[in-house]
Design a protein around this motif. Structure first.
Motif, PDB file in Angstrom:
ATOM      1  N   SER A 153       0.854  -1.185   0.000  1.00  0.00           N
ATOM      2  CA  SER A 153       0.000   0.000   0.000  1.00  0.00           C
ATOM      3  C   SER A 153       0.891   1.236   0.000  1.00  0.00           C
ATOM      4  O   SER A 153       2.102   1.150   0.270  1.00  0.00           O
ATOM      5  N   ILE A 154       0.291   2.390  -0.284  1.00  0.00           N
ATOM      6  CA  ILE A 154       1.057   3.621  -0.467  1.00  0.00           C
ATOM      7  C   ILE A 154       0.582   4.692   0.519  1.00  0.00           C
ATOM      8  O   ILE A 154      -0.620   5.009   0.551  1.00  0.00           O
ATOM      9  N   PRO A 155       1.475   5.287   1.316  1.00  0.00           N
ATOM     10  CA  PRO A 155       1.088   6.435   2.143  1.00  0.00           C
ATOM     11  C   PRO A 155       0.819   7.644   1.245  1.00  0.00           C
ATOM     12  O   PRO A 155       1.603   7.933   0.325  1.00  0.00           O
ATOM     13  N   ALA A 156      -0.269   8.346   1.490  1.00  0.00           N
ATOM     14  CA  ALA A 156      -0.608   9.502   0.665  1.00  0.00           C
ATOM     15  C   ALA A 156       0.497  10.549   0.689  1.00  0.00           C
ATOM     16  O   ALA A 156       0.756  11.225  -0.314  1.00  0.00           O
ATOM     17  N   ASP A 157       1.180  10.666   1.813  1.00  0.00           N
ATOM     18  CA  ASP A 157       2.226  11.674   1.953  1.00  0.00           C
ATOM     19  C   ASP A 157       3.372  11.450   0.972  1.00  0.00           C
ATOM     20  O   ASP A 157       4.048  12.396   0.565  1.00  0.00           O
ATOM     21  N   ASP A 158       3.592  10.192   0.559  1.00  0.00           N
ATOM     22  CA  ASP A 158       4.700   9.890  -0.345  1.00  0.00           C
ATOM     23  C   ASP A 158       4.478  10.428  -1.759  1.00  0.00           C
ATOM     24  O   ASP A 158       5.425  10.542  -2.543  1.00  0.00           O
ATOM     25  N   LEU A 159       3.246  10.761  -2.102  1.00  0.00           N
ATOM     26  CA  LEU A 159       2.962  11.213  -3.459  1.00  0.00           C
ATOM     27  C   LEU A 159       3.686  12.514  -3.795  1.00  0.00           C
ATOM     28  O   LEU A 159       3.966  12.789  -4.955  1.00  0.00           O
ATOM     29  N   LYS A 160       3.988  13.308  -2.772  1.00  0.00           N
ATOM     30  CA  LYS A 160       4.607  14.602  -3.060  1.00  0.00           C
ATOM     31  C   LYS A 160       6.038  14.473  -3.580  1.00  0.00           C
ATOM     32  O   LYS A 160       6.604  15.431  -4.081  1.00  0.00           O
ATOM     33  N   THR A 161       6.610  13.274  -3.494  1.00  0.00           N
ATOM     34  CA  THR A 161       7.970  13.076  -4.008  1.00  0.00           C
ATOM     35  C   THR A 161       7.962  12.612  -5.455  1.00  0.00           C
ATOM     36  O   THR A 161       9.026  12.425  -6.044  1.00  0.00           O
ATOM     37  N   GLU A 162       6.775  12.419  -6.038  1.00  0.00           N
ATOM     38  CA  GLU A 162       6.662  11.835  -7.363  1.00  0.00           C
ATOM     39  C   GLU A 162       6.138  12.830  -8.386  1.00  0.00           C
ATOM     40  O   GLU A 162       5.474  13.811  -8.043  1.00  0.00           O
ATOM     41  N   LEU A 172      -6.154  15.190 -13.686  1.00  0.00           N
ATOM     42  CA  LEU A 172      -7.048  15.764 -14.670  1.00  0.00           C
ATOM     43  C   LEU A 172      -6.934  17.284 -14.648  1.00  0.00           C
ATOM     44  O   LEU A 172      -6.580  17.874 -13.630  1.00  0.00           O
ATOM     45  N   GLY A 173      -7.247  17.912 -15.776  1.00  0.00           N
ATOM     46  CA  GLY A 173      -7.172  19.362 -15.863  1.00  0.00           C
ATOM     47  C   GLY A 173      -8.273  20.050 -15.087  1.00  0.00           C
ATOM     48  O   GLY A 173      -9.231  19.427 -14.625  1.00  0.00           O
ATOM     49  N   ASN A 174      -8.150  21.362 -14.943  1.00  0.00           N
ATOM     50  CA  ASN A 174      -9.159  22.148 -14.237  1.00  0.00           C
ATOM     51  C   ASN A 174     -10.520  21.975 -14.900  1.00  0.00           C
ATOM     52  O   ASN A 174     -10.630  21.906 -16.120  1.00  0.00           O
ATOM     53  N   GLY A 175     -11.550  21.929 -14.070  1.00  0.00           N
ATOM     54  CA  GLY A 175     -12.907  21.725 -14.574  1.00  0.00           C
ATOM     55  C   GLY A 175     -13.417  20.331 -14.277  1.00  0.00           C
ATOM     56  O   GLY A 175     -14.620  20.124 -14.155  1.00  0.00           O
ATOM     57  N   HIS A 176     -12.493  19.372 -14.157  1.00  0.00           N
ATOM     58  CA  HIS A 176     -12.892  18.009 -13.802  1.00  0.00           C
ATOM     59  C   HIS A 176     -13.038  17.920 -12.282  1.00  0.00           C
ATOM     60  O   HIS A 176     -12.102  18.214 -11.542  1.00  0.00           O
ATOM     61  N   CYS A 177     -14.220  17.489 -11.831  1.00  0.00           N
ATOM     62  CA  CYS A 177     -14.445  17.438 -10.391  1.00  0.00           C
ATOM     63  C   CYS A 177     -13.564  16.394  -9.713  1.00  0.00           C
ATOM     64  O   CYS A 177     -13.243  16.533  -8.535  1.00  0.00           O
ATOM     65  N   PHE A 178     -13.145  15.357 -10.459  1.00  0.00           N
ATOM     66  CA  PHE A 178     -12.309  14.331  -9.825  1.00  0.00           C
ATOM     67  C   PHE A 178     -10.973  14.926  -9.401  1.00  0.00           C
ATOM     68  O   PHE A 178     -10.418  14.529  -8.381  1.00  0.00           O
ATOM     69  N   ARG A 179     -10.471  15.872 -10.158  1.00  0.00           N
ATOM     70  CA  ARG A 179      -9.234  16.559  -9.755  1.00  0.00           C
ATOM     71  C   ARG A 179      -9.435  17.219  -8.393  1.00  0.00           C
ATOM     72  O   ARG A 179      -8.607  17.075  -7.484  1.00  0.00           O
ATOM     73  N   ASP A 180     -10.566  17.939  -8.256  1.00  0.00           N
ATOM     74  CA  ASP A 180     -10.846  18.623  -7.001  1.00  0.00           C
ATOM     75  C   ASP A 180     -11.055  17.625  -5.868  1.00  0.00           C
ATOM     76  O   ASP A 180     -10.648  17.863  -4.732  1.00  0.00           O
ATOM     77  N   GLN A 181     -11.704  16.489  -6.183  1.00  0.00           N
ATOM     78  CA  GLN A 181     -11.947  15.475  -5.163  1.00  0.00           C
ATOM     79  C   GLN A 181     -10.641  14.864  -4.671  1.00  0.00           C
ATOM     80  O   GLN A 181     -10.459  14.632  -3.471  1.00  0.00           O
ATOM     81  N   VAL A 182      -9.719  14.607  -5.601  1.00  0.00           N
ATOM     82  CA  VAL A 182      -8.433  14.047  -5.209  1.00  0.00           C
ATOM     83  C   VAL A 182      -7.680  15.041  -4.323  1.00  0.00           C
ATOM     84  O   VAL A 182      -7.128  14.681  -3.278  1.00  0.00           O
ATOM     85  N   LEU A 183      -7.685  16.314  -4.719  1.00  0.00           N
ATOM     86  CA  LEU A 183      -7.003  17.325  -3.920  1.00  0.00           C
ATOM     87  C   LEU A 183      -7.708  17.543  -2.582  1.00  0.00           C
ATOM     88  O   LEU A 183      -7.071  17.883  -1.587  1.00  0.00           O
ATOM     89  N   MET A 243      -1.447  16.096  -1.380  1.00  0.00           N
ATOM     90  CA  MET A 243      -1.439  16.557  -2.761  1.00  0.00           C
ATOM     91  C   MET A 243      -1.900  17.998  -2.848  1.00  0.00           C
ATOM     92  O   MET A 243      -1.365  18.789  -3.612  1.00  0.00           O
ATOM     93  N   ALA A 244      -2.921  18.366  -2.070  1.00  0.00           N
ATOM     94  CA  ALA A 244      -3.417  19.737  -2.085  1.00  0.00           C
ATOM     95  C   ALA A 244      -2.332  20.700  -1.606  1.00  0.00           C
ATOM     96  O   ALA A 244      -2.142  21.780  -2.151  1.00  0.00           O
ATOM     97  N   ARG A 245      -1.607  20.280  -0.573  1.00  0.00           N
ATOM     98  CA  ARG A 245      -0.592  21.149   0.020  1.00  0.00           C
ATOM     99  C   ARG A 245       0.583  21.358  -0.924  1.00  0.00           C
ATOM    100  O   ARG A 245       1.188  22.417  -0.964  1.00  0.00           O
ATOM    101  N   PHE A 246       0.916  20.344  -1.690  1.00  0.00           N
ATOM    102  CA  PHE A 246       2.126  20.422  -2.504  1.00  0.00           C
ATOM    103  C   PHE A 246       1.850  20.552  -3.996  1.00  0.00           C
ATOM    104  O   PHE A 246       2.747  20.424  -4.808  1.00  0.00           O
ATOM    105  N   SER A 247       0.572  20.798  -4.362  1.00  0.00           N
ATOM    106  CA  SER A 247       0.248  20.879  -5.780  1.00  0.00           C
ATOM    107  C   SER A 247       0.596  22.231  -6.388  1.00  0.00           C
ATOM    108  O   SER A 247       0.646  22.372  -7.592  1.00  0.00           O
ATOM    109  N   ALA A 248       0.810  23.248  -5.540  1.00  0.00           N
ATOM    110  CA  ALA A 248       1.183  24.550  -6.073  1.00  0.00           C
ATOM    111  C   ALA A 248       2.559  24.479  -6.725  1.00  0.00           C
ATOM    112  O   ALA A 248       3.447  23.772  -6.254  1.00  0.00           O
TER     113      ALA A 248
END
Length: 311
Positions: free
Chosen positions: A180-189, A194-205, A211-216
């Protein structure tokens, strides 16, 4: 004043363009323009500012358009009452589905509906959440399946299921050795979203704070790439560009050892989304909504937790 004229002004307010509104109403632009000018003359007000490339609604026009939307909704309710008196399960159901649910839910849903209520064919519309809610308000859809969170909508709603997210990676990625994968590890990858406008992008963030913290840009994640659909992103992941997060129902076999992708769950508590069906409170064919809910519950989508509760 006619219902057709009210439909035209609502279409122009939405499209902010006479030509596009005419296309949406399946009429010639001169026909629509003449009808709107006739209504403005009758009311003695200007509904739209016509300067420049984009049409804008006047302040009074916005109030009148809002009232026109309510009139059209009530008109649709009258038609639905007449249908319900005959058979709420007879006749088509206009159902909207967001892009990140449709490809995985619709095949078993359509088959199940044909088996359960063949007299009620589905007229399907895939689109973004905001657009589907707009179509619901306008009476262009009867119901829509989407995921929380939603903007303020004033609709009736019923929960369908909870769906966890999973991580997709290339077959040769070192994380394939993990269970399994810790969510925190995603920031190293390198991440693909999905592009802006897709709700799944917002749901993931929304559900993956890391991901929300480090997506900027320039703030943690090595790089973030965008794709137009989940299937396109899967191909990009397979080519080795990076990793992505997918809804569980899009992965039929988590344990597959073939192909160019591998999938792993998140560490508990795994991020997830809640999928719901929404409809106008004035919609009278509740039995039709119940039929959709029953079939969704029997679709056996992989990895989901079926729910059934009014909200």
């Amino acid at each position: 004043m006619t219902l057709t004229e009210l439909k035209y002004i609502v279409a122009v307010a939405r499209a902010k363009h006479f030509g596009h509104a005419a296309e949406a109403c399946y009429v010639a632009q001169p026909t629509l323009s003449v009808a709107i000018k006739k209504l403005e003359d009758e009311l003695g007000v200007v509904l739209f500012e016509r300067g420049g490339a984009e049409i804008s609604v006047t302040p009074l026009g916005a109030q009148i358009v809002a009232q026109a939307e309510r009139v059209l909704e009530q008109t649709a309710a009258i038609k639905e009452l007449a249908k319900q008196n005959k058979d709420p399960l007879a006749g088509p159901l206009r159902l909207g589905v967001i892009y990140t649910i449709g490809p995985y839910l619709l095949p078993p849903l359509v088959k199940g509906m044909i088996d359960k209520v063949p007299q009620m064919p589905l007229i399907l519309q895939e689109n973004f959440t905001v657009k589907l809610l707009e179509m619901l308000r306008q009476g262009e859809l009867d119901a829509a399946i989407m995921a929380l969170p939603l903007p303020e909508h004033g609709m009736a709603m019923q929960v369908l299921y909870d769906e966890p997210f999973v991580v997709a990676m290339p077959t040769l990625h070192p994380w394939t050795k993990r269970k399994s994968i810790p969510a925190d590890d995603l920031k190293t990858e390198n991440m693909l979203l999905l592009g802006n406008g897709h709700c799944f992008r917002d749901q993931v963030l929304e559900v993956c704070p890391e991901m929300a913290r480090f997506s900027a840009p320039g703030n943690g994640m090595q790089r973030t790439f965008e794709g137009s659909s989940l299937e396109t992103i899967r191909h990009m992941v397979a080519s080795g560009i990076g990793l992505t997060v997918l809804p569980r129902a899009s992965v039929p076999d988590m344990d597959t050892k073939e192909g160019m992708l591998q999938f792993r769950p998140f560490d508990e508590p795994a991020p997830s989304r809640r999928v719901v069906i929404v409809w106008r409170k004035s919609f009278t064919r509740k039995a039709a909504i119940d039929a959709v809910c029953d079939v969704v519950a029997s679709c056996n989508l992989p990895g989901i937790t079926t729910l059934c509760a009014d909200e």
